[in-house]
Design an enzyme around this catalytic site. Sequence first.
Site, short mmCIF file in Angstrom:
data_model
loop_
_atom_site.label_atom_id
_atom_site.label_comp_id
_atom_site.label_asym_id
_atom_site.label_seq_id
_atom_site.Cartn_x
_atom_site.Cartn_y
_atom_site.Cartn_z
N CYS A 120 60.68 40.03 100.72
CA CYS A 120 59.75 40.64 99.75
C CYS A 120 60.10 42.11 99.54
O CYS A 120 59.99 42.62 98.41
CB CYS A 120 58.31 40.52 100.23
SG CYS A 120 57.53 38.93 99.88
N CYS A 201 57.00 32.93 94.32
CA CYS A 201 58.32 32.33 94.49
C CYS A 201 58.18 30.93 95.09
O CYS A 201 57.34 30.70 95.96
CB CYS A 201 59.15 33.19 95.45
SG CYS A 201 59.44 34.86 94.89
N CYS A 227 52.74 40.48 99.03
CA CYS A 227 54.17 40.73 99.13
C CYS A 227 54.49 42.19 99.40
O CYS A 227 55.61 42.53 99.78
CB CYS A 227 54.87 40.28 97.85
SG CYS A 227 54.35 41.19 96.38
FE1 SF4 Z 1 61.25 36.23 99.16
FE2 SF4 Z 1 59.14 34.58 99.40
FE3 SF4 Z 1 58.77 37.23 99.04
FE4 SF4 Z 1 59.70 35.69 97.05
S1 SF4 Z 1 57.64 35.59 98.01
S2 SF4 Z 1 60.46 37.69 97.61
S3 SF4 Z 1 61.01 34.21 98.19
S4 SF4 Z 1 59.71 36.16 100.85
#
Ligand code: SF4
Length: 231
Positions: A120, A201, A227
């Site tokens: 993230c 995501c 995130c």
């Molecule tokens: Fe990476 Fe998951 Fe964060 Fe997307 S939500 S940036 S895939 S850790």
Amino acid sequence: MAPSDTTVQIRRAPALSRPEIHSLNAGFETAHPSRIIRWAVNTFGSNLALATSFSDTLLVDLALQVDPDIEVVFLDTGFHFAETLDVLRRAQVRYEMNLRVERPDPATADLWASGTDACCAARKVAPLDQALSGKTAWLSGMRRADSATRTETPIVSIDRRGLTKVNPIAAWPTHDVESYMEAREIIVNPLGDDGYDSIGCWPCTERAAVGCETRSGRWAGTARTECGIHL
Ligand code: SF4
């Protein structure tokens, strides 16, 4: 690479004082989002951006009616659902957006395997820092109704970058949101009808469990709830 190494540091003196922010929040508590966006556009002009994940086009629709030239920032993490990218495509057909797509450093390609903090930080936080590096304020679509951790979401605040962050729909009642979305035929992600109440995501998004709050499908099974872009 440590998460902090991937983050562009932006620190500016806040444009608004604490008393000014308090006064603005009190005045905006029951205001229509368009009035809040108008204030932001008048105050920050071209130094204002809008960040959206294109789970729908609600905030984009509201903002572009106030200022068609506002910069719309989309963080292309490389892990979006095809349905999300289709919302973006449909939005580009419907709106003449001043769109900025920000992508992570290609060297971060396999960071997901290193853990969600690093991923993230590299795929969301650093790209948004980069996109906002020339701005003094930004609009976000956070709502208090999103989750138990967002119930105190302010309409106007200063973020960790020193930028003014404006959440025009934070306090907008759900029935008003729904009425507006129906009347304006807002583009929505079809995954919402498939049990995905909050869409991020694909590796980190599941259907929300029945009876659980709307963001329960995000980073399910972990303590993570955000995130990091909203700090
Ligand atoms: Fe990476 Fe998951 Fe964060 Fe997307 S939500 S940036 S895939 S850790």
